[in-house]
Design a protein around this motif. Structure first.
Motif, short mmCIF file in Angstrom:
data_model
loop_
_atom_site.label_atom_id
_atom_site.label_comp_id
_atom_site.label_asym_id
_atom_site.label_seq_id
_atom_site.Cartn_x
_atom_site.Cartn_y
_atom_site.Cartn_z
N VAL A 125 -0.60 -36.47 -7.30
CA VAL A 125 -1.81 -37.03 -6.69
C VAL A 125 -2.80 -35.89 -6.48
O VAL A 125 -2.45 -34.87 -5.87
N LEU A 126 -4.03 -36.06 -6.97
CA LEU A 126 -5.06 -35.05 -6.82
C LEU A 126 -6.35 -35.71 -6.35
O LEU A 126 -6.80 -36.68 -6.94
N ARG A 127 -6.90 -35.15 -5.28
CA ARG A 127 -8.18 -35.65 -4.75
C ARG A 127 -9.18 -34.50 -4.79
O ARG A 127 -8.98 -33.49 -4.11
N VAL A 128 -10.24 -34.66 -5.58
CA VAL A 128 -11.22 -33.59 -5.77
C VAL A 128 -12.67 -34.04 -5.58
O VAL A 128 -13.60 -33.34 -5.98
N LYS A 129 -12.88 -35.18 -4.98
CA LYS A 129 -14.23 -35.73 -4.82
C LYS A 129 -15.13 -34.79 -4.01
O LYS A 129 -14.67 -34.00 -3.20
N ASN A 130 -16.42 -34.95 -4.25
CA ASN A 130 -17.46 -34.26 -3.49
C ASN A 130 -17.38 -32.73 -3.60
O ASN A 130 -17.48 -32.02 -2.61
N ASN A 131 -17.22 -32.26 -4.81
CA ASN A 131 -17.31 -30.84 -5.14
C ASN A 131 -18.43 -30.69 -6.16
O ASN A 131 -18.62 -31.58 -7.00
N PRO A 132 -19.17 -29.58 -6.13
CA PRO A 132 -20.33 -29.43 -7.03
C PRO A 132 -20.03 -29.58 -8.52
O PRO A 132 -20.86 -30.08 -9.26
N GLY A 133 -18.85 -29.20 -8.99
CA GLY A 133 -18.55 -29.27 -10.41
C GLY A 133 -17.70 -30.45 -10.81
O GLY A 133 -17.21 -30.51 -11.93
N ILE A 134 -17.56 -31.40 -9.93
CA ILE A 134 -16.72 -32.57 -10.19
C ILE A 134 -17.60 -33.81 -10.30
O ILE A 134 -18.41 -34.08 -9.41
N LYS A 160 -1.15 -58.13 -16.20
CA LYS A 160 -1.71 -57.77 -14.89
C LYS A 160 -1.81 -56.27 -14.76
O LYS A 160 -0.97 -55.53 -15.23
N THR A 161 -2.86 -55.80 -14.05
CA THR A 161 -2.99 -54.37 -13.72
C THR A 161 -3.11 -54.24 -12.24
O THR A 161 -3.60 -55.12 -11.55
N SER A 162 -2.66 -53.12 -11.71
CA SER A 162 -2.78 -52.89 -10.27
C SER A 162 -4.07 -52.19 -9.97
O SER A 162 -4.65 -51.52 -10.81
N SER A 163 -4.53 -52.29 -8.72
CA SER A 163 -5.84 -51.75 -8.36
C SER A 163 -5.79 -50.28 -8.02
O SER A 163 -6.78 -49.61 -8.09
N GLY A 164 -4.71 -49.70 -7.53
CA GLY A 164 -4.55 -48.27 -7.35
C GLY A 164 -5.54 -47.57 -6.45
O GLY A 164 -5.60 -46.36 -6.43
N SER A 165 -6.39 -48.24 -5.71
CA SER A 165 -7.34 -47.52 -4.87
C SER A 165 -6.69 -47.11 -3.57
O SER A 165 -5.76 -47.74 -3.10
N LEU A 176 0.60 -36.20 -13.26
CA LEU A 176 -0.45 -36.81 -12.44
C LEU A 176 -0.43 -38.33 -12.58
O LEU A 176 -0.46 -38.86 -13.69
N ARG A 177 -0.37 -39.02 -11.43
CA ARG A 177 -0.39 -40.48 -11.40
C ARG A 177 -1.67 -41.02 -10.79
O ARG A 177 -2.13 -42.10 -11.16
N VAL A 178 -2.24 -40.27 -9.82
CA VAL A 178 -3.42 -40.74 -9.09
C VAL A 178 -4.46 -39.63 -9.05
O VAL A 178 -4.16 -38.49 -8.68
N LEU A 179 -5.69 -39.96 -9.44
CA LEU A 179 -6.81 -39.03 -9.42
C LEU A 179 -7.93 -39.64 -8.60
O LEU A 179 -8.42 -40.72 -8.94
N ASN A 180 -8.29 -38.99 -7.51
CA ASN A 180 -9.34 -39.48 -6.61
C ASN A 180 -9.10 -40.92 -6.15
O ASN A 180 -10.02 -41.72 -6.06
N GLY A 181 -7.85 -41.24 -5.90
CA GLY A 181 -7.52 -42.56 -5.37
C GLY A 181 -7.33 -43.64 -6.41
O GLY A 181 -7.03 -44.77 -6.07
N LEU A 182 -7.51 -43.30 -7.68
CA LEU A 182 -7.35 -44.29 -8.75
C LEU A 182 -6.21 -43.89 -9.66
O LEU A 182 -5.99 -42.71 -9.92
N GLU A 226 1.16 -33.67 -3.83
CA GLU A 226 -0.17 -34.17 -3.50
C GLU A 226 -1.06 -33.03 -3.03
O GLU A 226 -0.67 -32.25 -2.17
N LEU A 227 -2.26 -32.97 -3.60
CA LEU A 227 -3.24 -31.95 -3.23
C LEU A 227 -4.59 -32.63 -3.04
O LEU A 227 -5.06 -33.35 -3.91
N SER A 228 -5.18 -32.37 -1.88
CA SER A 228 -6.51 -32.90 -1.60
C SER A 228 -7.45 -31.74 -1.29
O SER A 228 -7.20 -30.97 -0.36
N VAL A 229 -8.50 -31.62 -2.10
CA VAL A 229 -9.49 -30.56 -1.92
C VAL A 229 -10.91 -31.15 -1.95
O VAL A 229 -11.82 -30.58 -2.55
N ARG A 230 -11.07 -32.25 -1.27
CA ARG A 230 -12.38 -32.91 -1.23
C ARG A 230 -13.36 -32.06 -0.40
O ARG A 230 -12.96 -31.38 0.55
#
Length: 156
Positions: free
Chosen positions: A100-109, A150-155, A128-134, A73-77
């Motif tokens: 798991v990768l979290r990259v929200k709120n970056n200028p190029g994302i 059925k689908t899961s919500s993944g948030s 990768l299974r989860v991108l920005n919480g989804l 898991e890497l978070s670079v928000r």
């Protein structure tokens, strides 16, 4: 929720001690104005499974680093990442087991990835299974054996 800079500084200062006996550590270095990944983290990279580097000034080139073989898991928000392609190439090369990768709120994302973008990112980052919480396309497609619609919500 981001860790306050003083708390993150204490974690950073104590990380070599606290990581000595832990194989799968979670390192949090948020809000420290980091422009690169600290040498302490690089030295202990084989023990790190989760790395949170939110609210710093890291760029996509900050991730041209030694291999983090166990990082899942890497978070670079909230950093200064401007080139998603370079970031993904660096993560692909240096974090082969990222799930798991979290990259929200970056200028190029982008604020939100299209399905096509998520599929392309999943092709680059094979696990990768989860991108920005989804959930990514891969997780939705391969999780479970049921033929149920059925689908899961993944948030997060």
């Amino acid at each position: 929720m981001p860790v306050h800079a003083c708390v993150a500084h204490q974690i950073y200062q104590n990380s070599p001690i606290s990581m000595k006996n832990e194989i799968n550590s979670h390192v949090v270095l948020s809000g420290l104005c980091l422009t690169s990944i600290p040498s302490t983290v690089l030295k202990n990279r084989t023990r790190i499974e989760k790395l949170t580097l939110d609210n710093n000034v890291l760029t996509e080139n900050s991730f041209n680093m030694p291999k983090f073989a166990n990082l899942k898991e890497l978070s670079v928000r909230n950093n200064k990442i401007r080139n998603l392609g370079v970031l993904l190439a660096n993560i692909q090369k240096n974090c082969p087991n990222i799930e798991v990768l979290r990259v929200k709120n970056n200028p190029g994302i982008p604020e939100k990835f299209t399905e096509k973008e998520k599929m392309l990112i999943s092709k680059v980052l094979k696990k990768l299974r989860v991108l920005n919480g989804l959930e990514t396309h891969r997780q939705k497609r391969y999780s479970g054996c049921s033929t149920d619609s059925k689908t899961s919500s993944g948030s997060e």
